[in-house]
Design an enzyme around this catalytic site. Structure first.
Site, PDB file in Angstrom:
ATOM      1  N   THR A  19       8.568  -7.788  -4.094  1.00 32.34           N
ATOM      2  CA  THR A  19       7.699  -7.559  -3.126  1.00 32.34           C
ATOM      3  C   THR A  19       6.404  -8.377  -3.375  1.00 32.34           C
ATOM      4  O   THR A  19       5.505  -9.007  -2.640  1.00 32.34           O
ATOM      5  CB  THR A  19       7.318  -6.204  -2.934  1.00 32.34           C
ATOM      6  OG1 THR A  19       8.389  -5.516  -2.705  1.00 32.34           O
ATOM      7  CG2 THR A  19       6.518  -5.796  -1.541  1.00 32.34           C
ATOM      8  N   ARG A  23       8.313  -8.479 -11.657  1.00 32.44           N
ATOM      9  CA  ARG A  23       7.805  -7.478 -12.597  1.00 32.44           C
ATOM     10  C   ARG A  23       9.052  -6.698 -13.349  1.00 32.44           C
ATOM     11  O   ARG A  23      10.263  -6.696 -13.126  1.00 32.44           O
ATOM     12  CB  ARG A  23       7.382  -6.415 -11.800  1.00 32.44           C
ATOM     13  CG  ARG A  23       6.210  -6.554 -10.950  1.00 32.44           C
ATOM     14  CD  ARG A  23       5.453  -5.365 -10.322  1.00 32.44           C
ATOM     15  NE  ARG A  23       4.521  -6.209  -9.244  1.00 32.44           N
ATOM     16  CZ  ARG A  23       3.780  -5.233  -8.592  1.00 32.44           C
ATOM     17  NH1 ARG A  23       3.783  -4.070  -8.387  1.00 32.44           N
ATOM     18  NH2 ARG A  23       2.594  -5.962  -7.814  1.00 32.44           N
ATOM     19  N   SER A 114       0.499  -4.286 -10.938  1.00 32.21           N
ATOM     20  CA  SER A 114      -0.308  -3.459 -10.032  1.00 32.21           C
ATOM     21  C   SER A 114      -0.363  -1.964 -10.472  1.00 32.21           C
ATOM     22  O   SER A 114      -0.964  -1.852 -11.563  1.00 32.21           O
ATOM     23  CB  SER A 114       0.328  -3.736  -8.797  1.00 32.21           C
ATOM     24  OG  SER A 114      -0.694  -2.897  -7.865  1.00 32.21           O
ATOM     25  N   HIS A 115       0.444  -1.253  -9.819  1.00 35.01           N
ATOM     26  CA  HIS A 115       0.226   0.216  -9.878  1.00 35.01           C
ATOM     27  C   HIS A 115       1.189   0.815 -10.870  1.00 35.01           C
ATOM     28  O   HIS A 115       1.019   2.104 -11.378  1.00 35.01           O
ATOM     29  CB  HIS A 115       0.549   0.821  -8.560  1.00 35.01           C
ATOM     30  CG  HIS A 115       1.951   0.693  -7.956  1.00 35.01           C
ATOM     31  ND1 HIS A 115       2.139  -0.695  -7.491  1.00 35.01           N
ATOM     32  CD2 HIS A 115       3.020   1.185  -8.250  1.00 35.01           C
ATOM     33  CE1 HIS A 115       3.666  -0.618  -6.885  1.00 35.01           C
ATOM     34  NE2 HIS A 115       4.180   0.523  -7.432  1.00 35.01           N
ATOM     35  N   LYS A 127       2.686 -13.407 -10.926  1.00 40.30           N
ATOM     36  CA  LYS A 127       2.807 -14.042  -9.744  1.00 40.30           C
ATOM     37  C   LYS A 127       2.023 -15.253  -9.386  1.00 40.30           C
ATOM     38  O   LYS A 127       0.932 -15.461  -9.901  1.00 40.30           O
ATOM     39  CB  LYS A 127       2.639 -13.083  -8.270  1.00 40.30           C
ATOM     40  CG  LYS A 127       1.345 -12.699  -8.151  1.00 40.30           C
ATOM     41  CD  LYS A 127       1.217 -11.772  -6.901  1.00 40.30           C
ATOM     42  CE  LYS A 127      -0.077 -11.281  -6.587  1.00 40.30           C
ATOM     43  NZ  LYS A 127      -0.428 -10.478  -5.459  1.00 40.30           N
ATOM     44  N   ASP A 278      -6.393   0.707  -7.468  1.00 41.69           N
ATOM     45  CA  ASP A 278      -4.825   0.503  -8.129  1.00 41.69           C
ATOM     46  C   ASP A 278      -5.224  -0.409  -9.451  1.00 41.69           C
ATOM     47  O   ASP A 278      -6.324  -1.013  -9.575  1.00 41.69           O
ATOM     48  CB  ASP A 278      -3.899   0.191  -7.603  1.00 41.69           C
ATOM     49  CG  ASP A 278      -3.693  -1.180  -6.899  1.00 41.69           C
ATOM     50  OD1 ASP A 278      -5.023  -1.970  -6.945  1.00 41.69           O
ATOM     51  OD2 ASP A 278      -2.926  -1.710  -6.872  1.00 41.69           O
ATOM     52  N   ASP A 280      -4.572  -3.486 -10.381  1.00 43.35           N
ATOM     53  CA  ASP A 280      -5.146  -4.900 -10.101  1.00 43.35           C
ATOM     54  C   ASP A 280      -6.360  -4.837  -8.846  1.00 43.35           C
ATOM     55  O   ASP A 280      -6.753  -6.032  -8.628  1.00 43.35           O
ATOM     56  CB  ASP A 280      -3.976  -5.602  -9.659  1.00 43.35           C
ATOM     57  CG  ASP A 280      -3.193  -5.564  -8.198  1.00 43.35           C
ATOM     58  OD1 ASP A 280      -3.191  -4.279  -8.031  1.00 43.35           O
ATOM     59  OD2 ASP A 280      -2.421  -6.458  -7.834  1.00 43.35           O
ATOM     60  N   ASP A 282      -6.405  -4.060  -5.767  1.00 41.67           N
ATOM     61  CA  ASP A 282      -6.193  -4.642  -4.320  1.00 41.67           C
ATOM     62  C   ASP A 282      -5.727  -3.384  -3.583  1.00 41.67           C
ATOM     63  O   ASP A 282      -5.653  -3.516  -2.318  1.00 41.67           O
ATOM     64  CB  ASP A 282      -4.950  -5.668  -4.308  1.00 41.67           C
ATOM     65  CG  ASP A 282      -3.612  -5.115  -4.711  1.00 41.67           C
ATOM     66  OD1 ASP A 282      -3.534  -4.124  -5.109  1.00 41.67           O
ATOM     67  OD2 ASP A 282      -2.758  -5.877  -4.616  1.00 41.67           O
ATOM     68  N   ARG A 283      -5.798  -2.112  -3.930  1.00 41.08           N
ATOM     69  CA  ARG A 283      -5.284  -1.188  -3.073  1.00 41.08           C
ATOM     70  C   ARG A 283      -6.534  -0.112  -3.287  1.00 41.08           C
ATOM     71  O   ARG A 283      -7.254  -0.140  -4.159  1.00 41.08           O
ATOM     72  CB  ARG A 283      -4.115  -0.290  -3.677  1.00 41.08           C
ATOM     73  CG  ARG A 283      -3.026  -1.091  -3.555  1.00 41.08           C
ATOM     74  CD  ARG A 283      -1.712  -0.432  -3.432  1.00 41.08           C
ATOM     75  NE  ARG A 283      -0.773  -0.862  -4.011  1.00 41.08           N
ATOM     76  CZ  ARG A 283       0.463  -0.209  -4.321  1.00 41.08           C
ATOM     77  NH1 ARG A 283       0.613   1.107  -3.797  1.00 41.08           N
ATOM     78  NH2 ARG A 283       1.393  -0.926  -4.553  1.00 41.08           N
ATOM     79  N   THR A 345       7.012  -5.563   4.925  1.00 43.38           N
ATOM     80  CA  THR A 345       6.407  -5.018   3.724  1.00 43.38           C
ATOM     81  C   THR A 345       5.695  -6.270   2.740  1.00 43.38           C
ATOM     82  O   THR A 345       6.732  -7.026   2.435  1.00 43.38           O
ATOM     83  CB  THR A 345       6.817  -3.787   2.936  1.00 43.38           C
ATOM     84  OG1 THR A 345       7.153  -2.778   3.852  1.00 43.38           O
ATOM     85  CG2 THR A 345       6.199  -3.498   1.633  1.00 43.38           C
ATOM     86  N   GLU A 364      -1.574  -1.960   5.054  1.00 43.05           N
ATOM     87  CA  GLU A 364      -0.283  -1.197   4.811  1.00 43.05           C
ATOM     88  C   GLU A 364      -0.414   0.028   4.490  1.00 43.05           C
ATOM     89  O   GLU A 364      -1.364   0.523   3.904  1.00 43.05           O
ATOM     90  CB  GLU A 364       0.521  -1.892   3.535  1.00 43.05           C
ATOM     91  CG  GLU A 364       0.793  -3.675   3.518  1.00 43.05           C
ATOM     92  CD  GLU A 364       1.663  -4.061   2.628  1.00 43.05           C
ATOM     93  OE1 GLU A 364       2.960  -4.134   2.816  1.00 43.05           O
ATOM     94  OE2 GLU A 364       1.076  -4.326   1.355  1.00 43.05           O
ATOM     95  N   GLU A 365       0.520   0.800   4.717  1.00 43.87           N
ATOM     96  CA  GLU A 365       0.583   2.264   4.692  1.00 43.87           C
ATOM     97  C   GLU A 365       0.298   2.579   3.016  1.00 43.87           C
ATOM     98  O   GLU A 365       0.020   3.767   2.891  1.00 43.87           O
ATOM     99  CB  GLU A 365       1.899   2.965   5.261  1.00 43.87           C
ATOM    100  CG  GLU A 365       3.287   2.490   4.805  1.00 43.87           C
ATOM    101  CD  GLU A 365       3.493   2.332   3.204  1.00 43.87           C
ATOM    102  OE1 GLU A 365       3.349   3.264   2.754  1.00 43.87           O
ATOM    103  OE2 GLU A 365       4.099   1.195   2.824  1.00 43.87           O
ATOM    104  N   SER A 366       0.628   1.522   2.271  1.00 49.22           N
ATOM    105  CA  SER A 366       0.692   2.008   0.836  1.00 49.22           C
ATOM    106  C   SER A 366      -0.626   1.764   0.073  1.00 49.22           C
ATOM    107  O   SER A 366      -0.860   1.327  -0.856  1.00 49.22           O
ATOM    108  CB  SER A 366       1.642   0.930   0.069  1.00 49.22           C
ATOM    109  OG  SER A 366       1.537  -0.474   0.519  1.00 49.22           O
ATOM    110  N   LYS A 377      -4.743  -8.118  -0.297  1.00 48.00           N
ATOM    111  CA  LYS A 377      -5.460  -6.790  -0.039  1.00 48.00           C
ATOM    112  C   LYS A 377      -6.431  -6.589  -0.927  1.00 48.00           C
ATOM    113  O   LYS A 377      -6.550  -7.162  -1.886  1.00 48.00           O
ATOM    114  CB  LYS A 377      -4.496  -5.586   0.238  1.00 48.00           C
ATOM    115  CG  LYS A 377      -3.668  -5.608  -1.154  1.00 48.00           C
ATOM    116  CD  LYS A 377      -2.389  -4.529  -0.683  1.00 48.00           C
ATOM    117  CE  LYS A 377      -1.641  -4.138  -1.926  1.00 48.00           C
ATOM    118  NZ  LYS A 377      -0.393  -5.427  -2.167  1.00 48.00           N
ATOM    119  N   ARG A 495      12.005   4.669  -0.522  1.00 48.48           N
ATOM    120  CA  ARG A 495      11.083   5.129   0.312  1.00 48.48           C
ATOM    121  C   ARG A 495      11.414   5.733   1.829  1.00 48.48           C
ATOM    122  O   ARG A 495      12.078   4.814   2.286  1.00 48.48           O
ATOM    123  CB  ARG A 495       9.719   4.049   0.237  1.00 48.48           C
ATOM    124  CG  ARG A 495       9.335   3.480  -0.853  1.00 48.48           C
ATOM    125  CD  ARG A 495       8.039   2.696  -0.903  1.00 48.48           C
ATOM    126  NE  ARG A 495       7.922   1.925  -1.867  1.00 48.48           N
ATOM    127  CZ  ARG A 495       7.238   2.424  -3.189  1.00 48.48           C
ATOM    128  NH1 ARG A 495       7.270   3.466  -3.363  1.00 48.48           N
ATOM    129  NH2 ARG A 495       7.085   1.544  -4.136  1.00 48.48           N
TER     130      ARG A 495
END
Ligand code: VG1
Ligand code: CO
Length: 542
Positions: A19, A23, A114-115, A127, A278, A280, A282-283, A345, A364-366, A377, A495
Site C-alpha cells: 500500500t 516494508r 510508518s505506524h 518508498k 504516526d 512518519d 502523515d497521519r 486505499t 482515509e478512514e485510517s 497525507k 480489516r
C-alpha cells in the site's frame, strides 16, 4: 578515495511495494545487497537520473541512518548531481513531499514503515515519491518490482560515511550532498495556509492542547510549530523526541496505541484539544475533551469549515476519500455542490485528482487527511486545520462535530482489525467472500443491494486497479467492506469496515459498537471470521 564499483547481485523474491512502499523486518533489509537491489531497481525504473536532484530522509527509526548512507553512495554512483537530506536523516513524509515540490527535485526516497513498530527486531520500509511529490503510482511500483526480479548488478561509490547531523553541503564523488533543516520549509508552508495569528490568540486566551508525537518523526515539527510559532505552553508536545524504537511503542495514532493522549484528554480539567501523529507524520488522530473524532468525520468537518482557513478561503474544488472511508465527506461535497471522489486505499490514488485540480481535500478512514498543498497525507496539517477551525468557531470539538451531525446526519462508523492472522486463512476468507452472490438476499433483515470486489478506473489517466476490497452494500445504504492490509510484515491483517447512516439526531449519541451491532454480527457470520481465523474478537477497534 571515491571509486564507483559495480557489484554483481542476484534478485530477492518479494521486493513488491505494498500500500505504501516496501516494508520488511530490519533483518531482511540488513541482508547484504537487499536494500541496494531495491534502490538500484528504483533508479533503473524512473528514467535518466544523471544530473538530477533527489530528496532523502526518513522517520528516524532503527536502520534509518545506515540505509541513508548506502542510498547516498548509490545516488552518487548512479549520476545524481545532488541529494538533499534532512538533518539527522529526519524528514516526515509530508515534509518530504513539500521539499520535493518546492525544489522541483526528481522525486525522493522516504525511509519509513510508518505506524509499524521500529527497532532491531521490528520493521523498516522504503518508498520512492515522484517529482509531483506523491507516492509512485502503481505503474512505477510495478516497474520497480519487475526490475528487482531480474537485477544482476548495482552501482555504489566506495567512500566513507557523511556527517548527517551538520547543516551544509559536502561532496560525495561528483555529487553534492546538502544536509538541510527538515522543519523550516514545511513550517513556512503551514504558515501560508492557516491563520497563525488567530490560533496564537486562542492559545493566549487560555486554549489548551496536547500533541502526542509518539516518539516518532513529528516531535521536532510539533515543537517548532505549536510551541515556538503558535505559543502553545511548553510541554504541549508529549513524547516529542524521535527514538529509533519509538520508545518501544507502536506509533499508530488510534485509541489503543495513543493511550497516553486519550488519558490526558479524559475528565475534568482535560485540555480542549488533543492530537497524535504516526511514525512518519502523515497521519493524525483528533480528540476533544472526552470526545473522539473518527477520521471520516474529521475530513467531513474540515471540508465543511475549510473557508475559515486562509489557504482554503476560496472554497474547495472537490473532496476525495478512499473507498472504505465513510460517506460523511460525500454529504458535505453534495451540499457544497462539488464532486466527491472514491478511490482505492492508499494515498497514491489521490495524486492524479490533486494534480488535475479535481480535488482539494482528501482523506482515509485510517487517520489520514490532506490537501493539494502536498501529495501526501499530512498529520500536522490536519491538526493545524482543526486549530484554525476551533479558533474561528470558538466552540468545543464536541459541539462542532455534533452540530455537523445534526446538519448532515451521522455516518456511524467503525473499523475492526484482526492483526497477525494466518495468511492462508486470510486468503481463503477473501476468496470465499469474492465468490458470494448476495444481491437481493436478506442477511438478518438487511437486504443486499449489491456486493463486489472494488475496481477503480482513474478518472484522469484511465489506469485501472482491481481487487481493492470486497463491498457488501445494503439497500438502506449501510455497508460492510473487507480488505487485507498491504502494509504489514507478519502474517495477514484483515480489516473490516462497518458503516450505517443515522439521520435521527436523537440517536447520534449512541456508542458506534452498539449502533452497528447487527452489521458487525452479519460481517463476522458472512466471512466466517472465527471459524477461519480462530479469532472471536478483533485486535484493534477504531
Ligand atoms: C494502511 C491504511 C491506508 C494507508 C496505509 C499507509 O494500509 O489502511 O489507508 O494509506 O496504511 O499509511 P493497509 O494496506 O495496511 O490497510 V502509512 O501512514 O502506513 O504510510
Ligand atoms: Co504514516
Amino acid at each position: 578515495m571515491t571509486a564507483v564499483t559495480t557489484v554483481a547481485t542476484t534478485p530477492f523474491a518479494g521486493q513488491k511495494p505494498g500500500t505504501s512502499g516496501l516494508r520488511k523486518k530490519v533483518a531482511v533489509f540488513a541482508q547484504p545487497h537487499y536494500l541496494e537491489n531495491f534502490v538500484q531497481a528504483v533508479f533503473d525504473s524512473i528514467g535518466a537520473v544523471a544530473g538530477k536532484t533527489l530528496v532523502v530522509g526518513g522517520d528516524g527509526r532503527y536502520h534509518n541512518r545506515t540505509a541513508i548512507q548506502v542510498i547516498l553512495k548509490m545516488a552518487a554512483a548512479n549520476g545524481f548531481a545532488r541529494v538533499m537530506v534532512g538533518r539527522g536523516g529526519i524528514l516526515s513524509t509530508p515534509a518530504a513531499s513539500c521539499v520535493i515540490r518546492k525544489y522541483q527535485t526528481f522525486g525522493g526516497i522516504i525511509l519509513s514503515a510508518s505506524h509499524n513498530p521500529g527497532g532491531p527486531t521490528e520493521d523498516f520500509g522504503i518508498k520512492y515519491n515522484i517529482p509531483a511529490g506523491g507516492p509512485a503510482p502503481e505503474a512505477i511500483t510495478e516497474a520497480i518490482f519487475a526490475r528487482s526480479q531480474v537485477i544482476d548488478r548495482y552501482r555504489i561509490l566506495e567512500a566513507g560515511n557523511l556527517d548527517l547531523d551538520r547543516l551544509g553541503t559536502a561532496r560525495l564523488g561528483e555529487m553534492t550532498v546538502e544536509v538541510f533543516d527538515p522543519v523550516a520549509d514545511y513550517a513556512a508552508l503551514m504558515e501560508s495556509l492557516f491563520d497563525f495569528a488567530a490560533i496564537r490568540a486562542a492559545f493566549q486566551a487560555g486554549f489548551r492542547m496536547k500533541f502526542d508525537a509518539m516518539h516518532a518523526v513529528t516531535g521536532p515539527y510539533a515543537v517548532e510549530i505549536l510551541e515556538r510559532r503558535l505559543g502553545a505552553t511548553p510541554g504541549t508536545v508529549m513524547n516529542g523526541v524521535p527514538l529509533e524504537d519509538f520508545g518501544g511503542g507502536h506509533p499508530d495514532p488510534n485509541l489503543v496505541h495513543a493511550h497516553d493522549l486519550v488519558e490526558a484528554l479524559t475528565g475534568e480539567g482535560a485540555p480542549d484539544f488533543g492530537a497524535a501523529s504516526d511514525g512518519d507524520g502523515d497521519r493524525n488522530m483528533v480528540l476533544g475533551r472526552d470526545f473522539y473524532v473518527t477520521p471520516s468525520d474529521s475530513l467531513a468537518v474540515l471540508a465543511a469549515n475549510a473557508t475559515l482557513c486562509p489557504g482554503y478561503a476560496k472554497g474547495l474544488k472537490g473532496i476525495a476519500r478512499s473507498m472504505p472511508t465513510s460517506a460523511a465527506p460525500d454529504r458535505v461535497a453534495a451540499k457544497l455542490g462539488i464532486p466527491a471522489w472514491e478511490t482505492p486505499t492508499g494515498w497514491k490514488f489521490f495524486g492524479t485528482l490533486l494534480d488535475a485540480g479535481k480535488a482539494t481535500l482528501c482523506g482515509e478512514e485510517s487517520f489520514g487527511t490532506g490537501s493539494d498543498h502536498v501529495r501526501e497525507k499530512d498529520g500536522l496539517w490536519a491538526v493545524l486545520m482543526w486549530l484554525n477551525v476551533l479558533a474561528g468557531r470558538k466552540q468545543s470539538v464536541a459541539d462542532i462535530v455534533t452540530a455537523h451531525w445534526r446538519e448532515f446526519g451521522r455516518n456511524v462508523y467503525s473499523r475492526h482489525d484482526y492483526e497477525g492472522i494466518d495468511s492462508a486463512a486470510a486468503d481463503g476468507l477473501m476468496e470465499h467472500l469474492r465468490g458470494l452472490d448476495l444481491k437481493g438476499k436478506s442477511l438478518d433483515g438487511y437486504t443486499v443491494a449489491f456486493n463486489d470486489d472494488f475496481a477503480y478506473t482513474d478518472p484522469v489517466d484511465g489506469s485501472v486497479s482491481v481487487r481493492q476490497g470486497i463491498r457488501v452494500v445494503f439497500e438502506d445504504g449501510s455497508r460492510i467492506v473487507f480488505r487485507l492490509s498491504g502494509t504489514g510484515t507478519e502474517g495477514a491483517t484483515l480489516r473490516v469496515y462497518i458503516e450505517r447512516y443515522e439521520p435521527d439526531p436523537a440517536k447520534h449519541g449512541l456508542d458506534p459498537q452498539a449502533a452497528l451491532a447487527d452489521l458487525i454480527k452479519i460481517a463476522r457470520d458472512l466471512a466466517g471470521i472465527e471459524a477461519r481465523t480462530g479469532r472471536a474478537e478483533p485486535t484493534v477497534i477504531t
